[in-house]
Design a protein around this motif. Structure first.
Motif, PDB file in Angstrom:
ATOM      1  N   HIS A  81       0.698  -1.231  -0.068  1.00 33.08           N
ATOM      2  CA  HIS A  81       0.028  -0.126   0.081  1.00 33.08           C
ATOM      3  C   HIS A  81       0.868   1.366   0.201  1.00 33.08           C
ATOM      4  N   PHE A  84       1.063   6.125   3.503  1.00 27.75           N
ATOM      5  CA  PHE A  84       0.589   7.171   4.181  1.00 27.75           C
ATOM      6  C   PHE A  84       0.843   7.372   5.742  1.00 27.75           C
ATOM      7  N   GLN A  87       4.970   8.584   2.780  1.00 20.90           N
ATOM      8  CA  GLN A  87       5.281   7.868   1.518  1.00 20.90           C
ATOM      9  C   GLN A  87       6.828   8.392   1.111  1.00 20.90           C
ATOM     10  N   GLY A 106      -4.984  -0.798  -2.249  1.00 24.76           N
ATOM     11  CA  GLY A 106      -5.535  -0.575  -1.154  1.00 24.76           C
ATOM     12  C   GLY A 106      -5.920   1.080  -1.034  1.00 24.76           C
ATOM     13  N   TRP A 107      -5.692   1.789  -2.007  1.00 23.85           N
ATOM     14  CA  TRP A 107      -5.654   3.317  -2.157  1.00 23.85           C
ATOM     15  C   TRP A 107      -6.250   3.465  -3.661  1.00 23.85           C
ATOM     16  N   SER A 108      -7.209   4.231  -3.643  1.00 23.45           N
ATOM     17  CA  SER A 108      -7.724   4.886  -4.974  1.00 23.45           C
ATOM     18  C   SER A 108      -6.465   5.942  -5.687  1.00 23.45           C
ATOM     19  N   TYR A 111      -6.078   9.343  -4.723  1.00 18.43           N
ATOM     20  CA  TYR A 111      -5.364   9.822  -3.652  1.00 18.43           C
ATOM     21  C   TYR A 111      -3.931   9.593  -3.505  1.00 18.43           C
ATOM     22  N   PHE A 112      -3.340   9.172  -4.424  1.00 14.24           N
ATOM     23  CA  PHE A 112      -1.930   9.047  -4.535  1.00 14.24           C
ATOM     24  C   PHE A 112      -1.065  10.385  -4.332  1.00 14.24           C
TER      25      PHE A 112
END
Length: 126
Positions: A81, A84, A87, A106-108, A111-112
């Motif tokens: 993932h 956060f 990063q 695990g993240w859209s 939102y990166f």
């Protein structure tokens, strides 16, 4: 026994990945050429619960994998993932240690963080 790899969740398992007590299992993982996946960054487990359910997020700081990557250079380490709020630490370890990878599940993607997208398209694209 048909095992293909291992996943560790330091926050849930309450340990620092660099803790020497884990070395015996890392040695077996490395010996058999299996990957080791480590949850990194914030955990939804315990979110909003009193005291975060007692889970300590600090255990999943990706910088804790730096020592593991040094002592087990043949073990492929996957940081699960986007990490956060760490990063930049994850990017640092992944660009410095050739046996460390970043998993983007695990993240859209919307939102990166910008730096993750930049590194995924350049230094870490391969």
């Amino acid at each position: 026994f048909g095992i293909k790899g291992f996943k560790f969740h330091p926050t849930v398992q309450a340990y620092h990945p660099y803790d020497k007590m884990a070395w015996p299992i890392y040695e077996v993982i490395a010996e058999y050429g299996m990957p080791a996946i480590f949850h990194t960054g914030h955990s939804g487990i315990g979110s909003g619960m009193r005291c975060g359910g007692g889970l300590r997020l600090e255990y999943s700081n990706p910088m804790h994998l730096d020592d593991v990557a040094i002592d087990f250079p043949d073990m492929q380490i996957v940081m699960a993932h986007p990490s956060f709020p760490w990063q930049d630490e994850a990017l640092s370890v992944a660009t410095h240690k050739p046996n460390v990878w970043i998993d983007l599940s695990g993240w859209s993607p919307k939102y990166f963080p910008k730096q993750l997208v930049q590194y995924a398209n350049t230094l870490l694209k391969d």
